[in-house]
Scaffold this motif. Structure first.
Motif, short mmCIF file in Angstrom:
data_model
loop_
_atom_site.label_atom_id
_atom_site.label_comp_id
_atom_site.label_asym_id
_atom_site.label_seq_id
_atom_site.Cartn_x
_atom_site.Cartn_y
_atom_site.Cartn_z
N ILE A 31 16.85 -14.25 16.56
CA ILE A 31 15.40 -14.11 16.51
C ILE A 31 14.88 -14.96 15.37
O ILE A 31 15.37 -14.85 14.24
CB ILE A 31 14.98 -12.65 16.31
CG1 ILE A 31 15.50 -11.78 17.47
CG2 ILE A 31 13.46 -12.54 16.23
CD1 ILE A 31 15.17 -10.31 17.31
N ASP A 32 13.92 -15.79 15.66
CA ASP A 32 13.35 -16.67 14.65
C ASP A 32 12.16 -15.97 13.98
O ASP A 32 12.24 -15.52 12.85
CB ASP A 32 12.93 -17.98 15.29
CG ASP A 32 12.43 -18.99 14.28
OD1 ASP A 32 11.86 -20.00 14.67
OD2 ASP A 32 12.61 -18.74 13.07
N ASP A 97 9.85 -14.74 18.70
CA ASP A 97 10.39 -16.00 19.19
C ASP A 97 11.91 -15.90 19.07
O ASP A 97 12.44 -15.83 17.95
CB ASP A 97 9.87 -17.18 18.37
CG ASP A 97 8.38 -17.38 18.55
OD1 ASP A 97 7.79 -18.14 17.74
OD2 ASP A 97 7.79 -16.80 19.48
N LEU A 98 12.58 -15.87 20.20
CA LEU A 98 14.01 -15.60 20.15
C LEU A 98 14.79 -16.41 21.18
O LEU A 98 14.21 -16.98 22.11
CB LEU A 98 14.26 -14.10 20.35
CG LEU A 98 13.76 -13.45 21.65
CD1 LEU A 98 14.81 -13.58 22.75
CD2 LEU A 98 13.40 -12.00 21.42
N LYS A 99 16.10 -16.43 20.97
CA LYS A 99 17.03 -17.03 21.92
C LYS A 99 17.92 -15.92 22.47
O LYS A 99 18.52 -15.18 21.70
CB LYS A 99 17.89 -18.08 21.24
CG LYS A 99 17.12 -19.29 20.74
CD LYS A 99 18.07 -20.29 20.08
CE LYS A 99 17.30 -21.51 19.56
NZ LYS A 99 18.21 -22.47 18.90
N ASP A 104 20.76 -21.61 24.53
CA ASP A 104 19.32 -21.88 24.61
C ASP A 104 18.97 -22.99 23.64
O ASP A 104 19.29 -22.92 22.45
CB ASP A 104 18.52 -20.62 24.27
CG ASP A 104 18.53 -19.61 25.39
OD1 ASP A 104 18.20 -18.43 25.15
OD2 ASP A 104 18.89 -19.99 26.53
N SER A 107 13.70 -21.51 21.22
CA SER A 107 13.33 -20.10 21.27
C SER A 107 12.19 -19.91 22.27
O SER A 107 11.38 -20.81 22.48
CB SER A 107 12.88 -19.61 19.89
OG SER A 107 13.92 -19.67 18.96
#
Length: 121
Positions: A31-32, A97-99, A104, A107
């Motif tokens: 998770i960004d 904003d996540l992967k 991926d 994100s």
């Protein structure tokens, strides 16, 4: 698909406090950014604050009253709201904003369903 899950909204008197929670369930690679937005009736959705790399930024309207915190181990973000005002009444949404996977390339942004916060005497 990831659906963030929010909780903690409700009715509170002016000057009161609420704590919102948001969980990103399931297996997530990273998770960004995690953050909170809100949308009042008849208005556009606006940023409340975001947290990234251990820091946080806030909208001017909530600085000094709201605090965002994050538990990376649990993939959760919190919004502590103090000294609430009627102008804070809105549906509050969390986002992340996540992967999902290590493969991926970028994100993707996911949202929760929203939780109502009403500040009224």
């Amino acid at each position: 698909q990831v659906q963030l899950v929010e909780s903690g909204g409700g009715l509170v008197q002016p000057g009161g406090s609420l704590r919102l929670s948001c969980a990103a369930p399931g297996r997530i690679f990273s998770i960004d950014v995690m953050g909170w937005y809100r949308q009042a009736p008849g208005k556009q959705r606006e940023l409340v604050g975001i947290t990234r790399d251990g820091g946080a930024n806030y909208a001017d309207s909530v600085k000094g009253r709201f605090t965002i915190s994050r538990d990376n181990a649990k993939n959760m973000v919190y919004l502590q709201m103090n000294d609430l005002k009627p102008a804070d009444t809105a549906v509050y949404y969390c986002n992340a904003d996540l992967k999902l996977y290590a493969t991926d390339r970028t994100s993707y942004r996911y949202w929760g369903q929203g939780t109502q916060v009403t500040v009224s005497s």
